[in-house]
Scaffold this motif. Sequence first.
Motif, PDB file in Angstrom:
ATOM      1  N   GLN A  70       3.998 -11.341   2.060  1.00 22.54           N
ATOM      2  CA  GLN A  70       2.674 -11.043   1.504  1.00 22.54           C
ATOM      3  C   GLN A  70       2.089  -9.780   2.122  1.00 22.54           C
ATOM      4  OE1 GLN A  70       1.049 -12.340  -0.941  1.00 22.54           O
ATOM      5  NE2 GLN A  70      -0.939 -11.372  -0.679  1.00 22.54           N
TER       6      GLN A  70
ATOM      7  N   THR B 161      -5.642  -0.251   3.436  1.00 25.70           N
ATOM      8  CA  THR B 161      -5.121  -1.613   3.428  1.00 25.70           C
ATOM      9  C   THR B 161      -5.985  -2.585   4.221  1.00 25.70           C
ATOM     10  OG1 THR B 161      -2.925  -0.588   3.388  1.00 25.70           O
ATOM     11  CG2 THR B 161      -3.000  -2.955   3.721  1.00 25.70           C
TER      12      THR B 161
ATOM     13  N   GLY C  36       3.747  -6.644   0.827  1.00 24.70           N
ATOM     14  CA  GLY C  36       3.231  -6.329  -0.500  1.00 24.70           C
ATOM     15  C   GLY C  36       1.876  -5.651  -0.445  1.00 24.70           C
ATOM     16  N   LEU C  37       1.011  -6.089   0.469  1.00 20.14           N
ATOM     17  CA  LEU C  37      -0.311  -5.464   0.606  1.00 20.14           C
ATOM     18  C   LEU C  37      -0.176  -4.008   1.053  1.00 20.14           C
ATOM     19  CD1 LEU C  37      -2.412  -8.299   2.313  1.00 20.14           C
ATOM     20  CD2 LEU C  37      -2.496  -7.551  -0.070  1.00 20.14           C
TER      21      LEU C  37
ATOM     22  N   ILE D  94       8.827   4.407  -5.341  1.00 28.54           N
ATOM     23  CA  ILE D  94       7.647   4.077  -6.135  1.00 28.54           C
ATOM     24  C   ILE D  94       7.107   5.362  -6.772  1.00 28.54           C
ATOM     25  CG2 ILE D  94       7.050   2.068  -4.740  1.00 28.54           C
ATOM     26  CD1 ILE D  94       4.968   3.752  -3.340  1.00 28.54           C
TER      27      ILE D  94
ATOM     28  N   THR E 281       9.487   0.760   1.343  1.00 29.54           N
ATOM     29  CA  THR E 281       9.719   0.716  -0.098  1.00 29.54           C
ATOM     30  C   THR E 281      11.188   0.392  -0.349  1.00 29.54           C
ATOM     31  OG1 THR E 281      10.099   3.098  -0.093  1.00 29.54           O
ATOM     32  CG2 THR E 281       7.882   2.348  -0.621  1.00 29.54           C
TER      33      THR E 281
ATOM     34  N   GLN F  71       1.138  -1.950  -1.895  1.00 29.45           N
ATOM     35  CA  GLN F  71       0.164  -1.900  -2.980  1.00 29.45           C
ATOM     36  C   GLN F  71      -0.849  -0.776  -2.789  1.00 29.45           C
ATOM     37  OE1 GLN F  71      -1.836  -5.639  -3.528  1.00 29.45           O
ATOM     38  NE2 GLN F  71      -3.395  -4.791  -4.872  1.00 29.45           N
ATOM     39  N   HIS F  72      -1.091  -0.397  -1.541  1.00 31.78           N
ATOM     40  CA  HIS F  72      -2.143   0.577  -1.259  1.00 31.78           C
ATOM     41  C   HIS F  72      -1.607   1.958  -0.891  1.00 31.78           C
ATOM     42  CE1 HIS F  72      -4.333  -3.253  -0.852  1.00 31.78           C
ATOM     43  NE2 HIS F  72      -5.383  -2.557  -1.207  1.00 31.78           N
TER      44      HIS F  72
ATOM     45  N   SER G 235      -0.579   4.310  -2.961  1.00 31.95           N
ATOM     46  CA  SER G 235      -1.192   5.299  -3.858  1.00 31.95           C
ATOM     47  C   SER G 235      -2.591   5.668  -3.378  1.00 31.95           C
ATOM     48  CB  SER G 235      -1.251   4.748  -5.286  1.00 31.95           C
ATOM     49  OG  SER G 235       0.043   4.516  -5.789  1.00 31.95           O
TER      50      SER G 235
END
Length: 347
Positions: free
Chosen positions: A161, A199, A164-165, A114, A110, A168-169, A171
């Motif tokens: 990319q 993920t 980011g994946l 976040i 991170t 994104q997961h 949480s």
Amino acid sequence: MALMDFIKKQFIDVIEWTESTDGVLAWRYPFQDREIQNGATLVVRESQMALFVNEGQVADLFGPGTHKLSTQTLPVLTNLKNWDKLFASPFKSDVYFFSTRQQLDMRWGTAQPITLRDKDFGAVRLRAFGNYSLRLVDPRKFHTEVSGTREAYTMADLDGQLRGLMLQHISDAVAQSGVPFLDLAANQVAFAKALQVATAPAFDAIGLRLEGVTVQNISLPEELQKILDQRIGMGMVGNDMGKFVQYQTAQSLPALAAGGGSGGSVAGDAAGLGAGLALGQTMAQSLQQGLQGAVPVPGAAAAPAVVPLRPDEVMSTLEKLADLKAKGILTDDEFSAKKAELLKKLV
């Protein structure tokens, strides 16, 4: 003779990839207007796969081994080119090699804290980082979804990319791990496993398999870190409330020492410290009397009778317990149980 040498150079007899550069996932064989000879040899090494693509259409896929190219070994391409049972002339087709070996030590993290939702603390901010490993398992899907007609596609091209994946997961991973937010730092293995499970479908959608995830560090907000430190302190002293009061008093000593340099007298500081220690001893005795029940142990000497408490002692002890509950050290159930015990001991 020169003409024959020229003609031979236009035909490709062996198609292979030595994979001389690390981090390459997909590589297109450089034909340069040359044609594949009928009966040519395709060499696919371990940890590789080769894909034939005819005029943009994905055709035959080959795994590790040495393959002689013919209508029998190229059934899809044979159908696309409308060959009959045998073809005698050279042909053109794009051939892509894919590396299927495991790609190790890919980093995620991170860049900024976040914000996550937590059932105990509401909105909290988290920072974490670690690494992961992956493997390309579906060349057809990876070719159509990611690499396409590029001459080469590397892990560096895909790194942003994939990071980011992962982020994104996070949480979803916190929710799936079943680990309370405050305990995440002490349960990194469970969190890493949950992050991998959350993920993996996104990686699968582009032909990759997420082989493993590690979490190397989780940074909690300062206020939650203080509560975690208190829980660790409680774990060190066990359920002995007297020792816990001593632990809390010891934690306050640096603050008292720092206060001595702010203009107060030595005598005043000593008096304050003595009063704090005396208060700690008194509180420890009160808590011990209020919280310890007389539980007989077989073969042991009978415990002395519990001395009844005065109303002011009960109220003082309840206030201390309420403070511990507010800090998250005692649960609601533990507080209610101790409260009931104290009320039974009123004079």
